[in-house]
Write a protein that holds these residues in place. Structure first.
Motif, short mmCIF file in Angstrom:
data_model
loop_
_atom_site.label_atom_id
_atom_site.label_comp_id
_atom_site.label_asym_id
_atom_site.label_seq_id
_atom_site.Cartn_x
_atom_site.Cartn_y
_atom_site.Cartn_z
N GLU A 103 0.81 -1.22 0.00
CA GLU A 103 0.00 0.00 0.00
C GLU A 103 0.85 1.27 0.00
O GLU A 103 0.36 2.34 -0.38
CB GLU A 103 -0.97 0.01 1.18
N SER A 104 2.11 1.14 0.40
CA SER A 104 3.03 2.27 0.29
C SER A 104 4.45 1.76 0.42
O SER A 104 4.69 0.66 0.93
CB SER A 104 2.76 3.34 1.37
N PHE A 105 5.39 2.53 -0.09
CA PHE A 105 6.79 2.20 0.12
C PHE A 105 7.61 3.47 0.13
O PHE A 105 7.22 4.50 -0.40
CB PHE A 105 7.32 1.20 -0.92
N GLU A 106 8.76 3.35 0.77
CA GLU A 106 9.64 4.50 0.92
C GLU A 106 11.06 4.07 0.64
O GLU A 106 11.49 2.99 1.04
CB GLU A 106 9.52 5.05 2.34
N MET A 107 11.80 4.93 -0.07
CA MET A 107 13.18 4.62 -0.43
C MET A 107 14.10 5.76 0.00
O MET A 107 13.77 6.93 -0.18
CB MET A 107 13.30 4.41 -1.94
N ASN A 108 15.25 5.38 0.57
CA ASN A 108 16.30 6.33 0.91
C ASN A 108 17.54 5.98 0.10
O ASN A 108 18.02 4.84 0.16
CB ASN A 108 16.66 6.27 2.40
N PHE A 109 18.06 6.93 -0.65
CA PHE A 109 19.27 6.74 -1.44
C PHE A 109 20.40 7.46 -0.72
O PHE A 109 20.41 8.69 -0.64
CB PHE A 109 19.08 7.28 -2.86
N LEU A 110 21.34 6.70 -0.19
CA LEU A 110 22.32 7.24 0.75
C LEU A 110 23.70 7.44 0.14
O LEU A 110 24.36 8.43 0.41
CB LEU A 110 22.40 6.34 1.98
N LYS A 111 24.15 6.49 -0.66
CA LYS A 111 25.45 6.60 -1.32
C LYS A 111 25.32 6.02 -2.72
O LYS A 111 24.66 5.01 -2.91
CB LYS A 111 26.54 5.83 -0.54
N GLU A 112 25.97 6.65 -3.68
CA GLU A 112 25.86 6.16 -5.05
C GLU A 112 26.70 4.91 -5.25
O GLU A 112 27.69 4.67 -4.55
CB GLU A 112 26.26 7.24 -6.05
N LEU A 113 26.26 4.08 -6.20
CA LEU A 113 26.99 2.88 -6.57
C LEU A 113 27.41 2.98 -8.03
O LEU A 113 26.68 3.53 -8.86
CB LEU A 113 26.12 1.63 -6.38
N SER A 114 28.59 2.42 -8.33
CA SER A 114 29.18 2.53 -9.66
C SER A 114 29.45 1.15 -10.25
O SER A 114 29.31 0.12 -9.57
CB SER A 114 30.48 3.34 -9.59
#
Length: 248
Positions: A200-211
């Motif tokens: 019914e809902s979701f939340e995303m946190n992007f903390l550090k980039e990946l290469s």
């Protein structure tokens, strides 16, 4: 490009759901839902003169830092959907953007996104180099019932998969595309929860980039109605996802 003569601070774009975007049940994939939301945000930034192409003149790009999505139902194959977007806040290097999706005038999705201006040369946040005062802000006009929350990563987690970042995971900013993180995690969710639209809902946190060629580990922590995933590189968390389930 210059600001379009058709620019408005509240922007709407229509999309038709095609079969490549759908799950076996004929409903829109959660990953493609996120893609449509972000493509609409990109289209708005383009007519407003702060698109990726405009910003690359200053070695800048918008990168997604947080995203909350609330879903009452998913659109299905051949549905025509309208995505509406506006900006809640925009200052220096940060912006909160709201998005809503409608089918036949009925709101079915609300989304709150948090963006940062990112220098693609030095790989660090910095203040937006382009003018943006022509965007009217709507801080009180929220698209979601709840705002961002802190994802609790303190509980015990179980390692579910190890992965090396491939070229197909990267986007034009030369790091893992934000929707890829969601795709990796959803592959480990019971398919019945997804096909029966129990998220019914979701939340995303992007903390550090990946290469490219980074080696990462996907972890999960499950409770009765909440699933939390995290992705780590060298024991540092790069991404967190919380799925809120409706099991009724």
């Amino acid at each position: 490009m210059p600001i379009s003569k058709d620019f408005k601070s509240i922007y709407s774009k229509d999309w038709e759901i095609n079969f490549t975007q759908c799950m076996p049940n004929g409903f829109l994939k959660y990953t493609d839902l996120c893609n449509l939301l972000q493509l609409t945000a990109a289209a708005h930034s383009e007519i407003g003169g702060i698109s990726f192409s405009d910003m690359q003149e200053f070695n800048q790009a918008w990168v997604l830092s947080r995203m909350r999505v609330e879903i009452s139902e998913l659109p299905k194959w051949k549905d025509n959907v309208t995505v509406k977007t506006w900006i809640n806040t925009l200052e220096n290097s940060r912006s909160v953007r709201a998005l809503e999706m409608y089918v036949n005038g009925k709101k079915i999705v609300g989304c709150e996104t948090f963006w940062a201006v990112f220098n693609t040369e030095i790989r660090r946040p910095e203040a937006l180099a382009l003018p943006f005062e022509h965007f009217e802000l709507y801080p009180e006009n929220k698209a979601t019932k709840k705002t961002f929350s802190k994802i609790n990563l303190n509980n015990d987690t179980e390692m579910v998969f190890e992965k090396t970042v491939a070229l197909s995971d990267l986007d034009i900013v030369n790091h893992v595309n934000n929707v890829k993180y969601l795709e990796w995690c959803l592959d480990f969710v019971n398919e019945k929860l997804i096909l029966k639209q129990k998220i019914e809902s979701f939340e995303m946190n992007f903390l550090k980039e990946l290469s490219l060629k980074d080696k990462v580990i996907i972890h999960e922590n499950l409770t009765s109605d909440v699933m939390i995933f995290s992705i780590t590189k060298e024991d540092k968390t790069c991404f967190a996802l919380q799925l809120n389930l409706n099991l009724e």
